[in-house]
Enzyme design. Structure first.
Site, PDB file in Angstrom:
ATOM      1  N   ASP A  50       0.840  -1.199   0.000  1.00 51.52           N
ATOM      2  CA  ASP A  50       0.000   0.000   0.000  1.00 51.52           C
ATOM      3  C   ASP A  50       0.876   1.251   0.000  1.00 51.52           C
ATOM      4  O   ASP A  50       0.597   2.225  -0.699  1.00 51.52           O
ATOM      5  CB  ASP A  50      -0.921  -0.010   1.231  1.00 51.52           C
ATOM      6  CG  ASP A  50      -1.687  -1.327   1.339  1.00 51.52           C
ATOM      7  OD1 ASP A  50      -2.410  -1.663   0.387  1.00 51.52           O
ATOM      8  OD2 ASP A  50      -1.520  -2.035   2.345  1.00 51.52           O
ATOM      9  N   HIS A 103      -4.766  -3.422   6.494  1.00 47.49           N
ATOM     10  CA  HIS A 103      -4.538  -3.691   5.074  1.00 47.49           C
ATOM     11  C   HIS A 103      -5.869  -4.153   4.486  1.00 47.49           C
ATOM     12  O   HIS A 103      -6.125  -5.334   4.322  1.00 47.49           O
ATOM     13  CB  HIS A 103      -3.463  -4.756   4.881  1.00 47.49           C
ATOM     14  CG  HIS A 103      -3.379  -5.213   3.452  1.00 47.49           C
ATOM     15  ND1 HIS A 103      -2.958  -4.379   2.442  1.00 47.49           N
ATOM     16  CD2 HIS A 103      -3.697  -6.381   2.866  1.00 47.49           C
ATOM     17  CE1 HIS A 103      -3.020  -5.035   1.288  1.00 47.49           C
ATOM     18  NE2 HIS A 103      -3.470  -6.255   1.519  1.00 47.49           N
TER      19      HIS A 103
HETATM   20  P1  NDP Z   1      -1.350 -15.880  -3.621  1.00 47.78           P
HETATM   21  O1  NDP Z   1       0.049 -16.358  -3.516  1.00 47.78           O
HETATM   22  O2  NDP Z   1      -1.721 -15.032  -4.773  1.00 47.78           O
HETATM   23  O3  NDP Z   1      -1.776 -15.094  -2.297  1.00 47.78           O
HETATM   24  C1  NDP Z   1      -1.487 -15.589  -1.014  1.00 47.78           C
HETATM   25  C2  NDP Z   1      -2.049 -14.690   0.043  1.00 47.78           C
HETATM   26  O4  NDP Z   1      -1.486 -13.393  -0.061  1.00 47.78           O
HETATM   27  C3  NDP Z   1      -3.554 -14.482  -0.036  1.00 47.78           C
HETATM   28  O5  NDP Z   1      -4.067 -14.537   1.275  1.00 47.78           O
HETATM   29  C4  NDP Z   1      -3.692 -13.115  -0.590  1.00 47.78           C
HETATM   30  O6  NDP Z   1      -4.839 -12.435  -0.124  1.00 47.78           O
HETATM   31  C5  NDP Z   1      -2.508 -12.435   0.038  1.00 47.78           C
HETATM   32  N1  NDP Z   1      -2.146 -11.134  -0.551  1.00 47.78           N
HETATM   33  C6  NDP Z   1      -1.717 -10.059   0.135  1.00 47.78           C
HETATM   34  N2  NDP Z   1      -1.474  -9.037  -0.658  1.00 47.78           N
HETATM   35  C7  NDP Z   1      -1.767  -9.439  -1.894  1.00 47.78           C
HETATM   36  C8  NDP Z   1      -1.727  -8.803  -3.155  1.00 47.78           C
HETATM   37  N3  NDP Z   1      -1.369  -7.560  -3.317  1.00 47.78           N
HETATM   38  N4  NDP Z   1      -2.052  -9.520  -4.242  1.00 47.78           N
HETATM   39  C9  NDP Z   1      -2.423 -10.785  -4.123  1.00 47.78           C
HETATM   40  N5  NDP Z   1      -2.503 -11.426  -2.938  1.00 47.78           N
HETATM   41  C10 NDP Z   1      -2.182 -10.764  -1.844  1.00 47.78           C
HETATM   42  O7  NDP Z   1      -2.370 -17.089  -3.528  1.00 47.78           O
HETATM   43  P2  NDP Z   1      -2.353 -18.510  -4.217  1.00 47.78           P
HETATM   44  O8  NDP Z   1      -3.722 -19.039  -4.028  1.00 47.78           O
HETATM   45  O9  NDP Z   1      -1.700 -18.484  -5.549  1.00 47.78           O
HETATM   46  O10 NDP Z   1      -1.360 -19.331  -3.289  1.00 47.78           O
HETATM   47  C11 NDP Z   1      -1.610 -19.595  -1.975  1.00 47.78           C
HETATM   48  C12 NDP Z   1      -0.815 -20.817  -1.614  1.00 47.78           C
HETATM   49  O11 NDP Z   1      -0.850 -20.955  -0.210  1.00 47.78           O
HETATM   50  C13 NDP Z   1      -1.372 -22.115  -2.211  1.00 47.78           C
HETATM   51  O12 NDP Z   1      -0.311 -22.786  -2.835  1.00 47.78           O
HETATM   52  C14 NDP Z   1      -1.870 -22.888  -0.974  1.00 47.78           C
HETATM   53  O13 NDP Z   1      -1.690 -24.270  -1.092  1.00 47.78           O
HETATM   54  C15 NDP Z   1      -0.984 -22.310   0.078  1.00 47.78           C
HETATM   55  N6  NDP Z   1      -1.414 -22.412   1.457  1.00 47.78           N
HETATM   56  C16 NDP Z   1      -0.457 -22.837   2.337  1.00 47.78           C
HETATM   57  C17 NDP Z   1      -0.720 -22.957   3.650  1.00 47.78           C
HETATM   58  C18 NDP Z   1       0.377 -23.446   4.531  1.00 47.78           C
HETATM   59  O14 NDP Z   1       1.531 -23.365   4.145  1.00 47.78           O
HETATM   60  N7  NDP Z   1       0.081 -23.928   5.693  1.00 47.78           N
HETATM   61  C19 NDP Z   1      -2.034 -22.631   4.205  1.00 47.78           C
HETATM   62  C20 NDP Z   1      -2.961 -22.126   3.224  1.00 47.78           C
HETATM   63  C21 NDP Z   1      -2.643 -22.026   1.905  1.00 47.78           C
HETATM   64  P3  NDP Z   1      -6.277 -12.486  -0.857  1.00 47.78           P
HETATM   65  O15 NDP Z   1      -6.860 -13.809  -0.480  1.00 47.78           O
HETATM   66  O16 NDP Z   1      -6.970 -11.323  -0.250  1.00 47.78           O
HETATM   67  O17 NDP Z   1      -6.004 -12.350  -2.320  1.00 47.78           O
END
Ligand code: NDP
Length: 325
Positions: A159, A187
């Site tokens: 931001d 945020h």
């Molecule tokens: P991203 O990598 O795009 O995003 C991950 C997180 O970052 C989301 O919560 C997202 O929020 C947040 N975020 C913060 N700022 C931004 C921004 N500017 N733009 C986009 N996202 C932002 O998500 P993916 O779905 O591609 O990947 C998530 C991964 O996490 C998956 O591979 C999943 O398996 C993994 N995962 C792992 C966990 C663990 O390690 N224990 C637990 C849960 C998930 P928002 O939702 O608001 O977009």
């Protein structure tokens, strides 16, 4: 030569992880002379994809990358870690209530906080990127009683960078010439990007209030949605870039006469209730973020800060009721 720094990244197989890991491996997280060992955490279904990313990291032949380990167990992933980037989170799905979202994320950030408490290195620094980032950070922090609370932070640097970019375009100056911008609060759409103390060449910034209210503030707050609309995908690379900036500044410090923005545990400054994780203008020195003290807050800023902080208090109350903190 220095021993490698252990960096744990959760959600390593996701979009942000894909952009982030290569920047870390190339030395941009900590500096060009600091080797890193990556510890990737994923949920079991995504471990294979994380292995694919690790193959590509190998193929980058990064001189500073001293090793990559992949885990589906937080206890192992945070063992001995110095820097933890908590990116993986439960995204909001259609029709999901805010309480459900917070509850689902509690199931992720509580065990991660416990694992950090149990096994991380004594100099652990945590940055939460996964949304709702401020409250996810609060959940993790509350389950790590042996770790100083100020080691838990959430990201508002994206931001901050978005605000810098908008103001630089408006004023026709480079982003490097703008000092003392600040993001306050959550945020989320209620965040308050403030130019009240902003300076260019030591002079306060002269922009009209109408532009601030109807253009600057909403553009910064809704930038993520605008990027999804244009790109068809979320703003993963700029989020990764801001995560790099947040940690680099935390470790290496802010410049004299400037500050940055980060969500840190409130000590009650500026009337923000103690204990919540809210964005403030912060300086960094000696590996610590500190809230800038003694700023005068004008009436417009006061109302905006209060509104965003009220949302954070509500989120805290919800997770408290759910027994997550
Ligand atoms: P991203 O990598 O795009 O995003 C991950 C997180 O970052 C989301 O919560 C997202 O929020 C947040 N975020 C913060 N700022 C931004 C921004 N500017 N733009 C986009 N996202 C932002 O998500 P993916 O779905 O591609 O990947 C998530 C991964 O996490 C998956 O591979 C999943 O398996 C993994 N995962 C792992 C966990 C663990 O390690 N224990 C637990 C849960 C998930 P928002 O939702 O608001 O977009």
């Amino acid at each position: 030569t220095q021993a490698p720094v252990n960096v744990t990244v959760t959600g390593a197989a996701g979009q942000i992880g894909y952009a982030l890991l290569f920047r870390i491996a190339s030395g941009q997280l900590l500096g060009q002379d600091v080797p890193v060992k990556l510890r990737l955490l994923e949920i079991p279904q995504a471990v294979k994809a994380a292995e694919g990313t690790a193959m590509e990291l190998d193929d980058g032949a990064f001189p500073l990358l001293a090793g990559i380990d992949i885990f589906d167990d937080p206890k192992q992933a945070f063992e001995g870690t110095n820097i933890a980037l908590l990116v993986g989170a439960r995204p909001r799905s259609k029709g999901m209530e805010r309480g459900d979202l917070l509850e689902a994320n509690g199931g992720i950030f509580k065990p991660q906080g416990e694992a950090i408490n149990a096994g991380a290195a004594s100099d652990i620094k945590v940055l939460v990127v996964g949304n709702p980032a401020n409250t996810n950070a609060l959940i993790a922090q509350s389950h790590a009683p042996d770790v100083p609370a100020d080691r838990f932070t959430a990201m508002t640097r994206l931001d901050h960078n978005r605000a810098l970019a908008q103001l630089s375009k408006k004023l026709g100056v480079s982003v490097t010439e703008i000092k003392k911008l600040a993001i306050w609060g959550n945020h989320s759409a209620t965040q308050y990007p403030s130019v009240q103390h902003a300076e260019v060449a030591g002079q306060s910034v002269d922009v009209d209030q109408a532009w601030l209210e109807s253009d600057f503030i909403p553009t910064v707050a809704k930038r993520g949605a605008a990027i999804i609309e244009a790109r068809g995908l979320s703003s993963a690379a700029s989020a990764a870039s801001a995560a790099i900036d947040h940690v680099y500044t935390w470790v290496n410090g802010t410049a004299d006469g400037d500050w940055t923005s980060a969500a840190v545990v409130s000590d009650g400054s500026y009337g923000v209730p103690e204990g919540i994780i809210s964005s403030f203008p912060v300086t960094a020195a000696g590996g610590e973020y500190k809230i800038v003290q003694g700023l005068e807050i004008d009436e417009f800023s006061r109302a905006r800060i209060d509104a965003s902080v009220a949302e954070l208090v509500e989120e805290r109350d919800t997770v408290q009721k759910l027994g997550l903190i």
